[in-house]
Design a protein around this motif. Sequence first.
Motif, mmCIF file in Angstrom:
data_model
loop_
_atom_site.group_PDB
_atom_site.id
_atom_site.type_symbol
_atom_site.label_atom_id
_atom_site.label_comp_id
_atom_site.label_asym_id
_atom_site.label_seq_id
_atom_site.Cartn_x
_atom_site.Cartn_y
_atom_site.Cartn_z
ATOM 1 N N ILE A 190 66.714 1.055 -113.219
ATOM 2 C CA ILE A 190 65.980 1.851 -112.236
ATOM 3 C C ILE A 190 64.529 2.015 -112.686
ATOM 4 O O ILE A 190 63.606 1.847 -111.890
ATOM 5 C CB ILE A 190 66.659 3.223 -112.000
ATOM 6 C CG1 ILE A 190 67.967 3.014 -111.218
ATOM 7 C CG2 ILE A 190 65.736 4.191 -111.271
ATOM 8 C CD1 ILE A 190 68.843 4.245 -111.136
ATOM 9 N N GLN A 191 64.319 2.324 -113.963
ATOM 10 C CA GLN A 191 62.960 2.483 -114.471
ATOM 11 C C GLN A 191 62.191 1.164 -114.400
ATOM 12 O O GLN A 191 61.009 1.148 -114.049
ATOM 13 C CB GLN A 191 62.976 3.035 -115.902
ATOM 14 C CG GLN A 191 63.479 4.471 -115.988
ATOM 15 C CD GLN A 191 62.783 5.416 -115.022
ATOM 16 O OE1 GLN A 191 61.564 5.439 -114.930
ATOM 17 N NE2 GLN A 191 63.558 6.206 -114.290
ATOM 18 N N LYS A 212 61.310 0.601 -110.798
ATOM 19 C CA LYS A 212 60.264 1.556 -110.411
ATOM 20 C C LYS A 212 58.893 1.059 -110.874
ATOM 21 O O LYS A 212 57.919 1.122 -110.126
ATOM 22 C CB LYS A 212 60.583 2.918 -111.022
ATOM 23 C CG LYS A 212 59.618 4.005 -110.646
ATOM 24 C CD LYS A 212 60.011 5.316 -111.309
ATOM 25 C CE LYS A 212 58.911 6.337 -111.154
ATOM 26 N NZ LYS A 212 59.165 7.540 -111.935
ATOM 27 N N ILE A 245 62.712 2.173 -102.274
ATOM 28 C CA ILE A 245 63.950 2.961 -102.247
ATOM 29 C C ILE A 245 64.500 2.829 -100.838
ATOM 30 O O ILE A 245 63.847 3.232 -99.868
ATOM 31 C CB ILE A 245 63.704 4.447 -102.580
ATOM 32 C CG1 ILE A 245 62.936 4.617 -103.894
ATOM 33 C CG2 ILE A 245 65.030 5.206 -102.589
ATOM 34 C CD1 ILE A 245 63.602 4.061 -105.108
ATOM 35 N N SER A 303 61.159 7.106 -99.152
ATOM 36 C CA SER A 303 62.236 6.116 -99.033
ATOM 37 C C SER A 303 62.270 5.541 -97.618
ATOM 38 O O SER A 303 61.816 6.166 -96.664
ATOM 39 C CB SER A 303 63.593 6.740 -99.387
ATOM 40 O OG SER A 303 63.925 7.787 -98.507
ATOM 41 N N GLN A 351 67.058 10.599 -107.232
ATOM 42 C CA GLN A 351 65.790 11.337 -107.174
ATOM 43 C C GLN A 351 65.449 11.925 -108.553
ATOM 44 O O GLN A 351 64.289 11.917 -108.966
ATOM 45 C CB GLN A 351 65.896 12.446 -106.129
ATOM 46 C CG GLN A 351 64.608 13.152 -105.833
ATOM 47 C CD GLN A 351 64.734 14.072 -104.633
ATOM 48 O OE1 GLN A 351 65.755 14.716 -104.432
ATOM 49 N NE2 GLN A 351 63.705 14.123 -103.830
ATOM 50 N N LEU A 411 64.044 9.218 -110.878
ATOM 51 C CA LEU A 411 62.739 8.674 -110.545
ATOM 52 C C LEU A 411 61.693 9.590 -111.080
ATOM 53 O O LEU A 411 60.783 9.701 -111.418
ATOM 54 C CB LEU A 411 62.575 8.510 -109.029
ATOM 55 C CG LEU A 411 63.565 7.559 -108.384
ATOM 56 C CD1 LEU A 411 63.437 7.613 -106.864
ATOM 57 C CD2 LEU A 411 63.302 6.125 -108.848
#
Length: 101
Positions: free
Chosen positions: A15-16, A19, A25, A42, A98, A101
């Motif tokens: 996820i990181q 990102k 998203i 999103s 959430q 993030l």
Amino acid sequence: MGLLNFLFGNNNKKIQDFKKRDAVILDVRTKPEFDAGAISGSVHIPLNEIPSKIIEIKQWNKPVITCCASGVRSGSAAKTLNNNDIEAINGGGWRSLQKKL
């Protein structure tokens, strides 16, 4: 290892990484669910509409992090996207995503 990590994988690092690469998203819940609360910025496309939106999603030219209420529908969406040569991961439930993030 918790049951959810076993089922959905611990994807915090992915996820990181996504990102950092300006991932989109993608929330695949129903419109009423999305309208009741969602991650700011999103994109909303309900799960049942994903197959008809593949060309549009490919045009984003970005990796995709899918989310839903619990991670089941977003897992299905991520699989559909991956099967159509779109780099995607299942971010799980939108509330837990959430926080990551």
